[in-house]
Design an enzyme around this catalytic site. Structure first.
Site, short mmCIF file in Angstrom:
data_model
loop_
_atom_site.label_atom_id
_atom_site.label_comp_id
_atom_site.label_asym_id
_atom_site.label_seq_id
_atom_site.Cartn_x
_atom_site.Cartn_y
_atom_site.Cartn_z
CD GLU A 130 -7.05 1.25 -1.87
OE1 GLU A 130 -6.38 0.28 -1.45
OE2 GLU A 130 -6.93 2.40 -1.44
CB CYS A 147 -0.92 0.00 1.22
SG CYS A 147 -1.90 1.51 1.37
CG HIS A 174 -2.93 -1.45 -9.26
ND1 HIS A 174 -3.73 -0.71 -8.44
CD2 HIS A 174 -1.86 -1.82 -8.53
CE1 HIS A 174 -3.16 -0.60 -7.25
NE2 HIS A 174 -2.03 -1.28 -7.27
CB CYS A 205 -5.06 3.86 -4.50
SG CYS A 205 -4.24 2.26 -4.63
N GLY A 244 -1.97 2.44 -6.87
CA GLY A 244 -2.84 2.65 -8.03
C GLY A 244 -2.39 3.82 -8.88
#
Length: 287
Positions: free
Chosen positions: A222, A83, A173, A231, A234
């Protein structure tokens, strides 16, 4: 059971950070809890009505191969690999409490060693090299049998076909360019794409609106958390995907619901993400 925690956020993507080096849970050190118990704990604490409320739970541990180790559990209780906003918050927690005097930290994650560094009031993170091979993202072999990359693959969801591009930044992703983010029914399409059979580990979904070659707008669904305000992985994946498609340059400002991230896909093939990390409050929860 009493748990000391710190509530933090990166651009509104919010976290419950628990320093597992210094406290116990249910009479034993939290390191001794089973993964299923940690998943249950994350579901409980992240609940926005019956818990503290957060997108994810971050756990800080010692490490035998790096300065520290981070584990990440989504609000649904599933452990995930990385993350970007979370690791910035973890680094800020470490520096603010003088747990390390290093300007660049080495953090062990399921996605490998990630290196956040001080960048003034913000945190810059070396996210590593993007993964483009479908089997490593991962994407189902039924889709990838005749394709070495997933770029503008036509994915039919309900009554609509999305041209998807897939990238991993330590976690999967799926990037989709749209004309107008404001009119996008993200809560409708997001979970259907996240849980599509072509993604064996599910996927995070980024919808992108192009502004110019150096700026994009992004909304994110998410995996395991739903729509979040930002994100980091992302944004990094989107920067790579759009550059491959020839739509943006190597540096891009990503405008998210919670604010801006600055992404560079550098010549060394590493992706660098820079953004804020904010501590909201400390507390103790008892149940």
């Amino acid at each position: 059971m009493k748990i000391n925690f710190t509530k933090m956020h990166g651009l509104g993507n919010d976290f419950i950070l628990i320093d597992c080096r210094i406290q116990g849970v249910k009479g034993s050190r939290i390191q001794e809890l089973k993964d299923s118990e940690l998943g249950d704990l994350s579901r409980q604490l992240c609940h926005r009505r019956f818990g503290i409320g957060a997108d994810q739970m971050l756990l800080l541990y010692p490490s035998n191969i790096a300065d520290f180790r981070m584990r990440i559990f989504n609000a649904d209780g599933i452990e995930v690999e990385m993350c970007g906003n979370g690791i910035r918050c973890l680094a800020r927690y470490i520096w603010d409490r003088n747990l390390s005097d290093k300007n660049t930290l080495h953090i062990e994650t399921l996605a490998g060693i990630i290196r956040p560094e001080k960048a003034g009031e913000m945190v810059k993170v070396d996210m590593g090299e993007p993964i483009l091979e479908p089997e490593k993202i991962p994407v189902s072999s039924l889709v990838t049998r005749h394709s070495s990359l997933i770029i503008d693959y036509p994915l039919k969801i309900d009554d609509k076909v999305f041209n998807i591009t897939c990238v991993s930044i330590g976690n999967p992703h799926t990037i989709i360019v749209v004309d107008n983010l404001s009119n996008l029914p993200l809560p409708y399409y997001g979970p259907m794409i996240e849980n599509h059979p072509m993604f064996p580990k599910r996927t995070n979904v980024e919808f992108i609106e192009l502004l110019n070659p150096a700026e994009i707008k992004m909304r994110v669904w998410e995996r395991g958390s739903g729509e979040t305000m930002a994100c980091g992985t992302g944004a990094s994946a989107a920067a790579v995907a759009l550059n491959i498609k020839g739509l943006i340059g190597r540096k891009v400002t990503v405008h998210l619901l919670g604010g801006d991230l600055f992404i560079e896909w550098a010549e060394d093939n590493h992706v660098y993400m820079t953004g804020p990390a904010v501590e909201v409050f400390e507390g103790i929860i008892e149940n």
